[in-house]
Design a protein around this motif. Sequence first.
Motif, PDB file in Angstrom:
ATOM      1  N   ASN A  99     -68.714 -62.898 -38.086  1.00  0.00           N
ATOM      2  CA  ASN A  99     -68.089 -63.737 -39.104  1.00  0.00           C
ATOM      3  C   ASN A  99     -67.608 -65.013 -38.417  1.00  0.00           C
ATOM      4  OD1 ASN A  99     -68.275 -61.677 -41.088  1.00  0.00           O
ATOM      5  ND2 ASN A  99     -66.491 -60.690 -40.186  1.00  0.00           N
ATOM      6  N   SER A 100     -67.498 -66.086 -39.183  1.00  0.00           N
ATOM      7  CA  SER A 100     -66.963 -67.335 -38.638  1.00  0.00           C
ATOM      8  C   SER A 100     -65.462 -67.363 -38.858  1.00  0.00           C
ATOM      9  CB  SER A 100     -67.572 -68.547 -39.340  1.00  0.00           C
ATOM     10  OG  SER A 100     -68.935 -68.629 -39.072  1.00  0.00           O
ATOM     11  N   PRO A 101     -64.706 -67.823 -37.865  1.00  0.00           N
ATOM     12  CA  PRO A 101     -63.272 -68.005 -38.104  1.00  0.00           C
ATOM     13  C   PRO A 101     -63.078 -69.092 -39.152  1.00  0.00           C
ATOM     14  CG  PRO A 101     -63.856 -68.526 -35.813  1.00  0.00           C
ATOM     15  CD  PRO A 101     -65.111 -68.171 -36.520  1.00  0.00           C
ATOM     16  N   LEU A 102     -61.970 -69.015 -39.884  1.00  0.00           N
ATOM     17  CA  LEU A 102     -61.727 -69.918 -41.000  1.00  0.00           C
ATOM     18  C   LEU A 102     -60.314 -70.473 -40.910  1.00  0.00           C
ATOM     19  CD1 LEU A 102     -62.895 -70.916 -43.764  1.00  0.00           C
ATOM     20  CD2 LEU A 102     -61.916 -68.854 -44.771  1.00  0.00           C
ATOM     21  N   LEU A 103     -60.188 -71.779 -41.030  1.00  0.00           N
ATOM     22  CA  LEU A 103     -58.889 -72.441 -40.969  1.00  0.00           C
ATOM     23  C   LEU A 103     -58.141 -72.203 -42.283  1.00  0.00           C
ATOM     24  CD1 LEU A 103     -57.301 -74.286 -38.992  1.00  0.00           C
ATOM     25  CD2 LEU A 103     -58.215 -76.230 -40.282  1.00  0.00           C
ATOM     26  N   LEU A 104     -56.937 -71.639 -42.196  1.00  0.00           N
ATOM     27  CA  LEU A 104     -56.122 -71.374 -43.382  1.00  0.00           C
ATOM     28  C   LEU A 104     -55.034 -72.430 -43.580  1.00  0.00           C
ATOM     29  CD1 LEU A 104     -55.646 -67.501 -43.107  1.00  0.00           C
ATOM     30  CD2 LEU A 104     -57.405 -68.769 -44.357  1.00  0.00           C
ATOM     31  N   MET A 105     -54.539 -72.960 -42.480  1.00  0.00           N
ATOM     32  CA  MET A 105     -53.551 -74.035 -42.541  1.00  0.00           C
ATOM     33  C   MET A 105     -53.912 -75.085 -41.517  1.00  0.00           C
ATOM     34  SD  MET A 105     -49.772 -72.286 -42.969  1.00  0.00           S
ATOM     35  CE  MET A 105     -48.898 -73.838 -43.026  1.00  0.00           C
ATOM     36  N   ASP A 106     -53.854 -76.335 -41.928  1.00  0.00           N
ATOM     37  CA  ASP A 106     -54.060 -77.457 -41.029  1.00  0.00           C
ATOM     38  C   ASP A 106     -52.716 -78.164 -40.952  1.00  0.00           C
ATOM     39  OD1 ASP A 106     -55.015 -79.482 -39.471  1.00  0.00           O
ATOM     40  OD2 ASP A 106     -56.416 -80.279 -40.962  1.00  0.00           O
ATOM     41  N   GLY A 107     -51.975 -77.899 -39.880  1.00  0.00           N
ATOM     42  CA  GLY A 107     -50.588 -78.345 -39.817  1.00  0.00           C
ATOM     43  C   GLY A 107     -49.814 -77.593 -40.879  1.00  0.00           C
ATOM     44  N   LYS A 108     -49.007 -78.298 -41.652  1.00  0.00           N
ATOM     45  CA  LYS A 108     -48.248 -77.620 -42.693  1.00  0.00           C
ATOM     46  C   LYS A 108     -49.004 -77.519 -44.013  1.00  0.00           C
ATOM     47  CE  LYS A 108     -44.954 -80.187 -44.789  1.00  0.00           C
ATOM     48  NZ  LYS A 108     -43.610 -80.711 -44.913  1.00  0.00           N
ATOM     49  N   LYS A 109     -50.226 -78.073 -44.054  1.00  0.00           N
ATOM     50  CA  LYS A 109     -51.034 -78.052 -45.278  1.00  0.00           C
ATOM     51  C   LYS A 109     -51.773 -76.720 -45.410  1.00  0.00           C
ATOM     52  CE  LYS A 109     -54.790 -80.319 -47.664  1.00  0.00           C
ATOM     53  NZ  LYS A 109     -55.978 -81.145 -47.503  1.00  0.00           N
ATOM     54  N   ILE A 110     -51.518 -76.012 -46.513  1.00  0.00           N
ATOM     55  CA  ILE A 110     -52.206 -74.752 -46.801  1.00  0.00           C
ATOM     56  C   ILE A 110     -53.550 -75.081 -47.448  1.00  0.00           C
ATOM     57  CG2 ILE A 110     -52.148 -72.629 -48.151  1.00  0.00           C
ATOM     58  CD1 ILE A 110     -49.064 -72.784 -47.976  1.00  0.00           C
ATOM     59  N   LEU A 111     -54.613 -74.512 -46.929  1.00  0.00           N
ATOM     60  CA  LEU A 111     -55.963 -74.734 -47.448  1.00  0.00           C
ATOM     61  C   LEU A 111     -56.293 -73.610 -48.435  1.00  0.00           C
ATOM     62  CD1 LEU A 111     -57.603 -75.759 -44.053  1.00  0.00           C
ATOM     63  CD2 LEU A 111     -56.628 -77.253 -45.811  1.00  0.00           C
ATOM     64  N   GLU A 139     -43.442 -76.324 -37.895  1.00  0.00           N
ATOM     65  CA  GLU A 139     -43.745 -75.778 -36.561  1.00  0.00           C
ATOM     66  C   GLU A 139     -45.220 -75.415 -36.391  1.00  0.00           C
ATOM     67  OE1 GLU A 139     -41.279 -72.378 -35.717  1.00  0.00           O
ATOM     68  OE2 GLU A 139     -39.553 -73.308 -36.666  1.00  0.00           O
ATOM     69  N   VAL A 140     -45.996 -75.467 -37.476  1.00  0.00           N
ATOM     70  CA  VAL A 140     -47.372 -74.977 -37.455  1.00  0.00           C
ATOM     71  C   VAL A 140     -48.350 -76.096 -37.114  1.00  0.00           C
ATOM     72  CG1 VAL A 140     -49.198 -73.919 -38.846  1.00  0.00           C
ATOM     73  CG2 VAL A 140     -46.822 -73.190 -39.151  1.00  0.00           C
ATOM     74  N   LEU A 141     -49.169 -75.848 -36.103  1.00  0.00           N
ATOM     75  CA  LEU A 141     -50.299 -76.736 -35.812  1.00  0.00           C
ATOM     76  C   LEU A 141     -51.513 -76.304 -36.637  1.00  0.00           C
ATOM     77  CD1 LEU A 141     -50.171 -77.200 -31.933  1.00  0.00           C
ATOM     78  CD2 LEU A 141     -49.904 -78.976 -33.656  1.00  0.00           C
ATOM     79  N   ALA A 142     -51.759 -74.989 -36.661  1.00  0.00           N
ATOM     80  CA  ALA A 142     -52.898 -74.453 -37.410  1.00  0.00           C
ATOM     81  C   ALA A 142     -52.719 -72.951 -37.579  1.00  0.00           C
ATOM     82  CB  ALA A 142     -54.202 -74.739 -36.677  1.00  0.00           C
ATOM     83  N   VAL A 143     -53.342 -72.425 -38.616  1.00  0.00           N
ATOM     84  CA  VAL A 143     -53.433 -70.982 -38.821  1.00  0.00           C
ATOM     85  C   VAL A 143     -54.907 -70.673 -39.032  1.00  0.00           C
ATOM     86  CG1 VAL A 143     -52.783 -69.013 -40.264  1.00  0.00           C
ATOM     87  CG2 VAL A 143     -51.125 -70.840 -39.841  1.00  0.00           C
ATOM     88  N   VAL A 144     -55.423 -69.715 -38.264  1.00  0.00           N
ATOM     89  CA  VAL A 144     -56.851 -69.397 -38.290  1.00  0.00           C
ATOM     90  C   VAL A 144     -57.039 -67.936 -38.664  1.00  0.00           C
ATOM     91  CG1 VAL A 144     -58.984 -69.304 -36.925  1.00  0.00           C
ATOM     92  CG2 VAL A 144     -57.312 -71.129 -36.508  1.00  0.00           C
TER      93      VAL A 144
END
Length: 174
Positions: A99-111, A139-144
Amino acid sequence: MTELLQLNIPTTYRIILSAVGIYIMVILFTRIAGKRSFSKMSSFDFAMTVAIGSVIASTILSPSVNLIDGIVGMASIYCLQITIAIGRRLNFIKRIVDNSPLLLMDGKKILHENLKKARVTESDLRSKLREANVASTEEVLAVVFESTGDISVLHKTKEDTYLDDWLLEGVNRS
C-alpha cells in the motif's frame, strides 16, 4: 454427546506430534526467512500470516493432512514470501504488493479526502494526535497513514519547523 467427550488416543498423539513438528518448523522457517515474515509491513505479509495460520491449523487438526504435507505447504509459503520480498526491489512488484502511505495532515491542515480514502475518522485522527502527545495542531508538521496501517505523527519543535522531503518520499499527498 458422549462421543464428543471421548479421548481418542491415536488422534491425540497425532495432534500433539503435528503441533510440535509444525511449531518447530515455523520457528525454523521464520529464522531462515527473517523477522519480516510476521511483521506488520504489507498486505502480502498479512496474507502470508493468515496462510501460515491455516496450514498450521490444517496440519494439526485435519487427519487428512500429515506433518510432511504441512511442512511442504509451509515451506512453499515461506519461499513465496522470500521471493516477493526480493521482488519488491522492483517498483512494479512493490506497487502491486504494498500500500502507499497517505498524508492525512499537512501541518495543521486536515486532508479530509485522504481521511476518507484511508477510512480514518477525525475522531481516530484526534486520538492518534493525543497518543503522540500533541497539545495543539500548531505542533504538527505532518500526519501519515503508513502502508502498514499505522499512523505516524511528525512534530514541530520550537527550533525546527522544517520537514525533510526525504521523509515524505513515496507518500501520496492527494
